[in-house]
Design an enzyme around this catalytic site. Structure first.
Site, short mmCIF file in Angstrom:
data_model
loop_
_atom_site.label_atom_id
_atom_site.label_comp_id
_atom_site.label_asym_id
_atom_site.label_seq_id
_atom_site.Cartn_x
_atom_site.Cartn_y
_atom_site.Cartn_z
N GLU A 259 -3.22 7.47 -4.32
CA GLU A 259 -3.12 6.20 -3.57
C GLU A 259 -3.00 5.02 -4.51
O GLU A 259 -3.71 4.94 -5.51
CB GLU A 259 -4.38 6.04 -2.69
N TYR B 38 0.85 -1.19 0.00
CA TYR B 38 0.00 0.00 0.00
C TYR B 38 0.88 1.24 0.00
O TYR B 38 1.87 1.31 0.74
CB TYR B 38 -0.89 0.02 1.25
#
Ligand code: GDP
Ligand code: MN
Length: 381
Positions: A189, A101
């Site tokens: 993101e 992530y």
């Protein structure tokens, strides 16, 4: 402005961030065409602005044309958490060794940019934050200093990414940071950021929010517009340059200034009503803007009454009144108006409304915001 995954990936590609080859598709036939072009196996991905598409069945691998047909057919029209899938993204499938992530946001309190990085990707980061907060590395970046390769690499080490992923991941972090800053994002993101068996690191998903205040320096954003997830009311308002957000209630609201518009929503709630929208016509709004605002409100089937709350500063009362009269001549308003008009030239404005001879069951004036809200809510009930 929130981008769809495929738009986010197109934006990433401008900054050299590796993404999979693919194309958008609005029909099963287009999906097959894109799949044949990308090369099998492919992934068929629902384009909706909500996370957890994988879990909801909106992301499927397909090995051949028949499977693309099946999955594309199932996913188009699917409802994912209230979002209906109208578009797919078809991309070449990737082999995955590990999922990470990575994101950049603005930490307003710290007045710095914030990198969040974790070796536990592919799942919702909120879940990781809950179950294993230490697995998320948080690094504040001074916008003046920026982010260099060495710092990015150290963050990857701290997040316990394996040795063979370090160079690739650090490279993507630097590029993603450039995308975030030069690309004027509020959020950039990647979840998951993947490590392939070949050792390459690659963005498998994209979540990008653009900072609309920077729109003037990004002509390339035009391509994203109109395709974002706006309902018809919001599209119409955007075309007229109005700050409009559709809501579920029955009282249409027009106010000048975002603060006043929010207060108006609160007061409507306080007296037992519910707002159909938020609409700020801004400072210095003229007759044309007011007429446009009424047209947008009138487009909403749920509206039972219209509450106009104007405290004139730069906005002048007589312009507001002219706009209302003009709009009432131009469109057949479905709901009566209650207006509270105060501030600059309010007296002239009220006189214009009186002179127009509009019947009281179509338009009435109230002296305060609270009185006006009560009257509008009473009509909407
Ligand atoms: P989200 O569920 O909305 O976050 O959608 P993602 O694009 O992040 O995909 C969800 C999951 O599907 C990923 O974490 C992967 O495990 C899987 N997935 C997506 N694309 C691929 C692919 O190309 N190959 C493989 N093997 N799995 C994929
Ligand atoms: Mn994802």
């Amino acid at each position: 402005m929130d981008l769809f995954e495929y738009q986010g990936k197109q934006y990433f590609a401008r900054y050299d961030i590796p993404v999979s080859r693919g194309g958008p598709a609005d029909t099963v036939e287009e999906a097959i065409k894109e799949a044949n072009q990308a090369g099998y196996p492919v992934v068929v991905k629902a384009q909706v602005q909500v996370g957890g598409r994988g879990k909801a069945g909106g992301i499927k691998l397909a090995d051949n044309e028949a499977e693309v047909r099946e999955h594309a057919g199932n996913i188009l029209g699917m409802d994912i958490k209230g979002h209906v899938v109208k578009r797919l993204w078809i991309e070449q499938a990737s082999d995955i060794d590990e999922e990470y992530y990575a994101s950049f946001t603005l930490d307003r309190a710290a007045k710095k940019h914030l990198l969040m990085l974790s070796a536990e990707g592919g799942v919702e980061i909120e879940a990781v934050a809950e179950s294993n907060p230490d697995a998320i590395v948080k690094l504040h970046i001074d916008p003046v200093d920026g982010l260099d390769e060495a710092t990015a690499r150290q963050a990857c080490v701290d997040a316990k990414l394996p040795e063979r992923a370090l160079d690739g991941a650090a490279d993507i972090l630097v590029k993603l940071y450039r995308c975030f800053t030069e690309g004027d994002c509020d959020l950039a993101e990647i979840n998951p950021l993947i490590l392939k068996p070949t050792g390459e690191v690659h963005a498998l998903d994209a979540k990008v929010t653009l900072d609309e205040n920077a729109e003037f320096r990004h002509p390339e954003w035009d391509a994203f517009r109109g395709l974002t997830e706006m309902d018809d009311r919001e599209k119409m308002a955007a075309e007229k340059g109005l700050q409009y957000i559709g809501l579920d209630g029955t009282v249409g609201i027009i106010a000048n200034g975002a603060g006043l518009a929010m207060s108006t929503l609160d007061v409507v709630n306080q007296v037992g009503g519910s707002a159909a929208n938020f609409l700020d016509i801004g400072g210095g709004a003229n007759a044309d803007v007011m007429a446009g605002a009424l047209e947008v409100i009138n487009f909403d089937d749920n509206v039972q009454s219209i509450l106009i709350n104007i405290f004139g500063g730069i906005t002048r009362g007589e312009e507001v009144a002219k706009g209302i009269v003009e709009a009432m001549g131009r469109v057949d308003l479905r709901a009566p108006i209650v207006i509270r008009l105060d501030g600059t030239n309010a007296e002239e404005g009220r006189q214009i409304l009186l002179d127009a001879g509009i019947p009281a069951d179509k338009l009435r004036s109230e002296p305060t915001m609270l009185d006006a809200a009560r009257a509008a809510v009473a009509i909407a009930k």
